[in-house]
Write a protein that holds these residues in place. Sequence first.
Motif, short mmCIF file in Angstrom:
data_model
loop_
_atom_site.label_atom_id
_atom_site.label_comp_id
_atom_site.label_asym_id
_atom_site.label_seq_id
_atom_site.Cartn_x
_atom_site.Cartn_y
_atom_site.Cartn_z
N ILE A 117 30.26 35.39 45.04
CA ILE A 117 31.14 35.62 46.19
C ILE A 117 31.16 37.09 46.55
O ILE A 117 30.98 37.48 47.72
N TRP A 118 31.34 37.95 45.54
CA TRP A 118 31.47 39.37 45.80
C TRP A 118 30.13 40.00 46.17
O TRP A 118 30.08 40.96 46.95
N HIS A 190 44.53 41.01 46.55
CA HIS A 190 44.16 39.66 46.11
C HIS A 190 44.13 39.60 44.58
O HIS A 190 43.69 40.55 43.93
N ILE A 191 44.57 38.48 44.03
CA ILE A 191 44.52 38.25 42.58
C ILE A 191 43.52 37.13 42.29
O ILE A 191 43.56 36.08 42.92
N SER A 192 42.63 37.35 41.34
CA SER A 192 41.66 36.32 40.95
C SER A 192 42.11 35.65 39.67
O SER A 192 42.65 36.29 38.77
N THR A 200 39.73 32.74 45.99
CA THR A 200 38.95 33.95 46.24
C THR A 200 37.99 33.75 47.41
O THR A 200 37.78 34.67 48.22
N LYS A 201 37.39 32.58 47.52
CA LYS A 201 36.48 32.30 48.65
C LYS A 201 37.22 32.46 49.98
O LYS A 201 36.70 33.06 50.93
N LYS A 202 38.42 31.94 50.02
CA LYS A 202 39.22 32.04 51.24
C LYS A 202 39.53 33.50 51.55
O LYS A 202 39.42 33.94 52.70
N PHE A 203 39.89 34.27 50.52
CA PHE A 203 40.20 35.69 50.72
C PHE A 203 38.96 36.45 51.20
O PHE A 203 39.06 37.30 52.09
N SER A 204 37.81 36.16 50.60
CA SER A 204 36.59 36.88 50.97
C SER A 204 36.23 36.64 52.42
O SER A 204 35.69 37.53 53.09
N ASN A 205 36.52 35.47 52.94
CA ASN A 205 36.25 35.17 54.35
C ASN A 205 37.18 35.93 55.28
O ASN A 205 36.86 36.17 56.43
N GLU A 206 38.34 36.30 54.76
CA GLU A 206 39.32 37.02 55.57
C GLU A 206 39.02 38.52 55.63
O GLU A 206 39.56 39.23 56.48
N ILE A 207 38.19 39.01 54.73
CA ILE A 207 37.92 40.45 54.66
C ILE A 207 37.01 40.91 55.79
O ILE A 207 37.25 41.93 56.44
#
Length: 208
Positions: A117-118, A190-192, A200-207
Amino acid sequence: MKNKLNLFLKNSFLAIAFGFILFFVYSVYSFFNQIKLNTEIIKLNNEFQKINMSGNIINSELEIIKTFLRTKFPEFNNLKNYSNLTFSSDSIKHHKKSIILLFIGECGACFDNEIPIWNEVYQKGSSQNYFMMAINASNQIDLVKKYFYEKSTLFPIVNDNGIFSNFKRYPFVEMITFVVQSNLMIEKVHISWSQNIEHTKKFSNEIL
């Protein structure tokens, strides 16, 4: 008289044998029933622990967001990766936005699960003048060496030199991600945790 005695003994033996068989069958049934019950209890206990852990993590995430959102990210100098390259907060100031992964737990499983993801975030963010790095503030100083030799990450990983030690006060948190503006203002937090990679996938899409 002898025939009656033999018949009585035979019937008694059959009754005892039948009783023993019933007792044995019941014992076996009870034994497996108890195993099944114990298994269910263990499952319920594991589920409760997961729910309890998730609750603790969510509470920690809310506390961390409340504490750090819209505050300035700590300035840092002389953080080195395993190639002995040095990084500082000046890298943040020279980019549109920066994504900083901060390792503070002792597990490492969260980051291992999220590396793809990262890496994708890094690749997409590089074309948008984003800077990305990971800082290891955990007690596992060999993490930087591990990921350096695995060559599994596209972005630099450095060891903390004590600047981020106060972040380790959150016992249920493995990794914190900060999205930081060029003026060091923290824009997102964000906390993993290993049991919820979709988070985390959802957060990464928001970045991006």
